[in-house]
Design an enzyme around this catalytic site. Structure first.
Site, PDB file in Angstrom:
ATOM      1  N   GLY A   1      47.742  44.199  41.315  1.00  0.00           N
ATOM      2  CA  GLY A   1      47.762  45.252  40.160  1.00  0.00           C
ATOM      3  C   GLY A   1      46.537  46.473  40.614  1.00  0.00           C
ATOM      4  O   GLY A   1      46.512  47.400  40.200  1.00  0.00           O
ATOM      5  N   SER A   2      45.501  45.895  41.069  1.00  0.00           N
ATOM      6  CA  SER A   2      44.585  46.822  41.392  1.00  0.00           C
ATOM      7  C   SER A   2      44.641  47.807  42.369  1.00  0.00           C
ATOM      8  O   SER A   2      44.562  48.849  42.223  1.00  0.00           O
ATOM      9  CB  SER A   2      43.254  45.940  41.686  1.00  0.00           C
ATOM     10  OG  SER A   2      42.631  45.074  40.757  1.00  0.00           O
TER      11      SER A   2
ATOM     12  N   ALA B   1      47.858  36.495  41.487  1.00  0.00           N
ATOM     13  CA  ALA B   1      47.902  35.796  42.603  1.00  0.00           C
ATOM     14  C   ALA B   1      46.490  35.789  43.596  1.00  0.00           C
ATOM     15  O   ALA B   1      46.198  35.341  44.685  1.00  0.00           O
ATOM     16  CB  ALA B   1      49.069  36.052  43.452  1.00  0.00           C
ATOM     17  N   GLY B   2      45.485  36.569  42.980  1.00  0.00           N
ATOM     18  CA  GLY B   2      44.314  36.642  43.707  1.00  0.00           C
ATOM     19  C   GLY B   2      44.403  37.807  44.812  1.00  0.00           C
ATOM     20  O   GLY B   2      43.490  37.642  45.602  1.00  0.00           O
TER      21      GLY B   2
ATOM     22  N   PRO C   1      53.101  39.363  44.916  1.00  0.00           N
ATOM     23  CA  PRO C   1      53.061  38.299  43.913  1.00  0.00           C
ATOM     24  C   PRO C   1      51.882  38.817  42.811  1.00  0.00           C
ATOM     25  O   PRO C   1      50.662  39.160  43.297  1.00  0.00           O
ATOM     26  CB  PRO C   1      53.038  37.124  44.387  1.00  0.00           C
ATOM     27  CG  PRO C   1      52.443  37.031  45.841  1.00  0.00           C
ATOM     28  CD  PRO C   1      52.654  38.587  46.159  1.00  0.00           C
TER      29      PRO C   1
ATOM     30  N   ASP D   1      38.268  45.232  41.131  1.00  0.00           N
ATOM     31  CA  ASP D   1      38.588  45.159  42.384  1.00  0.00           C
ATOM     32  C   ASP D   1      39.225  46.613  42.980  1.00  0.00           C
ATOM     33  O   ASP D   1      39.588  46.686  44.049  1.00  0.00           O
ATOM     34  CB  ASP D   1      39.824  44.052  42.532  1.00  0.00           C
ATOM     35  CG  ASP D   1      39.344  42.646  42.786  1.00  0.00           C
ATOM     36  OD1 ASP D   1      38.115  42.488  42.833  1.00  0.00           O
ATOM     37  OD2 ASP D   1      40.143  41.817  42.682  1.00  0.00           O
TER      38      ASP D   1
ATOM     39  N   LYS E   1      44.979  42.394  49.100  1.00  0.00           N
ATOM     40  CA  LYS E   1      43.614  42.008  49.934  1.00  0.00           C
ATOM     41  C   LYS E   1      43.596  40.544  49.934  1.00  0.00           C
ATOM     42  O   LYS E   1      44.386  39.808  49.080  1.00  0.00           O
ATOM     43  CB  LYS E   1      42.340  42.715  49.226  1.00  0.00           C
ATOM     44  CG  LYS E   1      42.359  42.056  47.814  1.00  0.00           C
ATOM     45  CD  LYS E   1      41.625  41.078  47.226  1.00  0.00           C
ATOM     46  CE  LYS E   1      41.415  40.627  45.766  1.00  0.00           C
ATOM     47  NZ  LYS E   1      41.118  39.327  45.570  1.00  0.00           N
TER      48      LYS E   1
HETATM   49  O1  C5P Z   1      37.197  43.525  36.252  1.00  0.00           O
HETATM   50  P1  C5P Z   1      38.485  42.851  35.881  1.00  0.00           P
HETATM   51  O2  C5P Z   1      39.227  43.711  34.717  1.00  0.00           O
HETATM   52  O3  C5P Z   1      39.473  42.783  36.960  1.00  0.00           O
HETATM   53  O4  C5P Z   1      38.117  41.566  35.471  1.00  0.00           O
HETATM   54  C1  C5P Z   1      38.880  40.764  34.760  1.00  0.00           C
HETATM   55  C2  C5P Z   1      38.227  39.513  34.203  1.00  0.00           C
HETATM   56  O5  C5P Z   1      37.607  38.666  35.379  1.00  0.00           O
HETATM   57  C3  C5P Z   1      36.939  39.791  33.767  1.00  0.00           C
HETATM   58  O6  C5P Z   1      37.305  40.209  32.036  1.00  0.00           O
HETATM   59  C4  C5P Z   1      36.068  38.751  33.562  1.00  0.00           C
HETATM   60  O7  C5P Z   1      36.469  37.824  32.654  1.00  0.00           O
HETATM   61  C5  C5P Z   1      36.309  38.183  35.021  1.00  0.00           C
HETATM   62  N1  C5P Z   1      35.450  38.908  36.067  1.00  0.00           N
HETATM   63  C6  C5P Z   1      33.974  38.355  36.113  1.00  0.00           C
HETATM   64  N2  C5P Z   1      33.127  38.927  37.070  1.00  0.00           N
HETATM   65  C7  C5P Z   1      33.491  39.662  37.943  1.00  0.00           C
HETATM   66  C8  C5P Z   1      35.207  40.208  37.968  1.00  0.00           C
HETATM   67  C9  C5P Z   1      35.797  39.556  36.899  1.00  0.00           C
HETATM   68  O8  C5P Z   1      33.787  37.323  35.086  1.00  0.00           O
HETATM   69  N3  C5P Z   1      32.689  39.876  38.895  1.00  0.00           N
END
Ligand code: C5P
Length: 288
Positions: A100-101, A95-96, A92, A134, A10
């Protein structure tokens, strides 16, 4: 029985950070869109659960979200089953792009089908949301609004024609927590970043850009290269490290990519269309 599924990446066309919540996560309002870049997962029945990956640098241990998703399914269904999973990694990572999600969501869908588990889509969404902010988006695909941590989804109509994306992936990743931490918000603190007006619900901005660019200055160079090459929007995806430009047609995207000039060494350039929900679901969901 064996199953083969594509797990699409995405981009975030718009990402507003509205504040930091008391649980430490950030409150978001984001526009997700799937793009035609995918990992490929195959699932085969086997006595034990195992994961192999085409990319030797990626962990295939319990920290890989694919195994996390498999264990979450087993726990929720109260069964003990095995599967041999193979992950062909093309998106990648760090990479945003949600690679993985996307893999985790594909695993939920793939193993529910392989193991013929009696779990509703709602239950799958709950598991997805616990795996990562995500992950639920990849059970929907196409164009969607994400709120809350990003896990509260509203499917939106896809554009009539695909948009064309010039995707620049530099040879380094960015850790999501470090980028969010750089915003420097304290728990419970709201930002002054108001969502757009009704006429512009998804402003052309990503509130993580400055934070990411202060960690890696190369990202600013990549974004301005895309703007100079004619992109109608040039943004960071998620928390980076990928940067993308939006173009109206394949031709203009190819021309834009050719016009980029010097980009930091090791940057991978891809030209891909967005994928509408119907096409996403046809390729990413197991056949019923
Ligand atoms: O939800 P996920 O495990 O992908 O998030 C990884 C990290 O990204 C969280 O531990 C947090 O530090 C940050 N995050 C956040 N706010 C979000 C999504 C992610 O602070 N809405």
């Amino acid at each position: 029985m064996s199953l083969r599924l594509e797990a699409f990446a995405k981009v975030n066309r718009s990402l507003l950070v509205l504040g930091r919540r008391s649980d430490g996560f950030h409150e978001l309002r984001t526009l997700f869109e799937t793009i035609d870049l995918s990992d490929v997962l195959t699932f085969e029945e086997a006595p034990e659960l195992s994961l192999a990956c085409s990319d030797g640098d990626l962990s295939v241990g319990e920290d890989n979200l694919v195994l996390g998703a498999a264990h979450a399914l087993l726990a929720a269904s109260g069964t003990s089953r095995g599967a041999s999973i193979h992950l062909e990694k093309r998106i990648p990572w760090g990479a945003g792009l949600g690679g993985g999600s996307a893999d985790a969501a594909a695993t939920l869908l793939g193993l529910r089908a392989l193991w013929r588990l009696d779990l509703s889509d709602g239950a799958l969404h709950e598991l997805a949301s616990a795996l990562g902010s995500d992950v639920p988006f990849f059970l929907v695909g196409g164009r969607a609004l994400g709120e809350g941590r990003g896990e509260r989804l509203t499917a939106l109509p896809d554009p009539d024609e695909p948009e064309w994306i010039v995707l620049l992936s530099p040879p380094f990743g960015l850790p999501t927590p470090a980028v969010f931490a750089r915003l420097g918000l304290t728990p419970g603190q709201a930002t002054t970043n108001l969502p757009g007006s009704d006429s512009e619900p998804f402003p052309d901005r990503n509130d993580l850009e400055q934070a990411a660019e202060s960690l890696r200055g190369e990202l600013r160079i990549l974004r301005s290269a895309l703007s100079s090459a004619g992109a109608t929007s040039a943004r960071l995806s998620g928390s980076g490290s990928s940067v993308f430009g939006v173009f109206a047609s394949r031709e203009s995207a190819l021309q834009g990519a050719a016009r980029l000039g010097a980009v930091p060494e090791g940057t991978r350039i891809r030209v891909v269309p967005t994928i509408a929900r119907r096409d996403f679901q046809a390729r990413a969901f197991p056949r019923r």
